[in-house]
Design a protein around this motif. Structure first.
Motif, short mmCIF file in Angstrom:
data_model
loop_
_atom_site.label_atom_id
_atom_site.label_comp_id
_atom_site.label_asym_id
_atom_site.label_seq_id
_atom_site.Cartn_x
_atom_site.Cartn_y
_atom_site.Cartn_z
N VAL A 1 142.06 63.97 67.18
CA VAL A 1 140.94 63.36 66.47
C VAL A 1 139.89 64.43 66.14
N GLY A 2 139.62 65.32 67.09
CA GLY A 2 138.67 66.40 66.85
C GLY A 2 139.09 67.32 65.73
N LEU A 3 140.38 67.57 65.62
CA LEU A 3 140.90 68.41 64.53
C LEU A 3 140.61 67.76 63.18
N VAL A 4 140.92 66.49 63.06
CA VAL A 4 140.71 65.77 61.79
C VAL A 4 139.23 65.68 61.46
N VAL A 5 138.44 65.26 62.44
CA VAL A 5 136.99 65.11 62.21
C VAL A 5 136.36 66.47 61.94
N GLY A 6 136.77 67.49 62.67
CA GLY A 6 136.23 68.83 62.45
C GLY A 6 136.55 69.36 61.07
N PHE A 7 137.77 69.11 60.62
CA PHE A 7 138.18 69.59 59.29
C PHE A 7 137.44 68.83 58.20
N LEU A 8 137.46 67.52 58.27
CA LEU A 8 136.86 66.70 57.22
C LEU A 8 135.35 66.60 57.35
N GLY A 9 134.85 66.58 58.57
CA GLY A 9 133.43 66.40 58.79
C GLY A 9 132.58 67.56 58.33
N LEU A 10 133.07 68.76 58.47
CA LEU A 10 132.30 69.92 58.06
C LEU A 10 132.61 70.36 56.63
N LEU A 11 133.53 69.69 55.97
CA LEU A 11 133.90 70.06 54.61
C LEU A 11 132.72 69.97 53.64
N PRO A 12 131.97 68.86 53.62
CA PRO A 12 130.86 68.79 52.66
C PRO A 12 129.75 69.80 52.94
N ALA A 13 129.49 70.08 54.21
CA ALA A 13 128.38 70.96 54.55
C ALA A 13 128.68 72.42 54.21
N PHE A 14 129.86 72.87 54.54
CA PHE A 14 130.24 74.26 54.31
C PHE A 14 131.60 74.27 53.64
N LEU A 15 131.62 74.43 52.34
CA LEU A 15 132.86 74.25 51.59
C LEU A 15 134.01 75.10 52.09
N VAL A 16 133.79 76.36 52.38
CA VAL A 16 134.88 77.22 52.81
C VAL A 16 134.91 77.36 54.32
N ALA A 17 133.80 77.76 54.90
CA ALA A 17 133.77 78.02 56.33
C ALA A 17 133.80 76.74 57.16
N GLY A 18 133.30 75.64 56.62
CA GLY A 18 133.24 74.39 57.37
C GLY A 18 134.56 73.94 57.93
N PRO A 19 135.58 73.79 57.09
CA PRO A 19 136.87 73.36 57.62
C PRO A 19 137.47 74.34 58.62
#
Length: 179
Positions: A89-107
């Motif tokens: 769950v952390g992998l999915v949320v971490g990947f998708l959750g930080l996508l809008p904030a940091f387009l490249v580094a976030g995921p």
């Protein structure tokens, strides 16, 4: 497009596949397989029979290694199923959750931090019967174990991907690079 140019373009795609075998979120061995299939369609599948077979075996091994390494890391650290589910769950949320904030580094950050935090939270919820300090220590140990196991699995997959590309280059070099 000339044949040598296509060959080197496909090798570049394979290099991205090697990176993807190590870095979650980027296609890995499947990119190598697609590049080999394209080369086989153009040059004839008799030129890629060995690398194609090796790639399929590596693809299947990679899936097994990924699960086994994470399981072994979790088992060694004493993690429960809750910790393992939390890591996913952390992998999915971490990947998708930080996508809008940091387009490249976030995921990429999310892929690294998400499973660790997810495993810690999952294990913390599972160990409700313990006092706060031992509960947190066990949760942290389980989270680190799951992540370390997963990273070891990724390194092994990367080495297998490199071996696959080397087999492709070795068997197709006379047909591709100098054609």
């Amino acid at each position: 497009m000339s044949l040598p140019l296509l060959y080197w373009l496909l090798v570049a795609v394979m290099v991205v596949g090697i990176i993807g075998a190590v870095v979650p979120g980027i296609p890995g061995t499947s990119l190598i397989l697609i590049a080999i299939l394209i080369w086989g369609a153009i040059q004839g599948f008799n030129t890629v029979a060995v690398p194609l077979g090796v790639t399929i075996v590596v693809l299947i091994l990679g899936i097994g290694i990924d699960f086994f390494a994470s399981y072994l890391g979790a088992q060694r650290a004493g993690a429960s199923k809750w910790g393992q589910i939390g890591a996913i769950v952390g992998l999915v949320v971490g990947f998708l959750g930080l996508l809008p904030a940091f387009l490249v580094a976030g995921p990429l950050v999310g892929i690294l931090v998400g499973p660790l935090l997810g495993a810690i939270i999952g294990e913390f919820l599972y160990r409700r019967d313990l006092e706060l300090e031992p509960r947190f220590k066990l949760s942290l140990k389980a989270g680190v174990g799951i992540v370390v196991g997963s990273l070891i699995g990724n390194v092994i997959q990367g080495l297998l991907a490199i071996a696959t590309v080397v087999v492709f280059l070795f068997t197709t070099w006379p047909f591709g690079a100098g054609a």
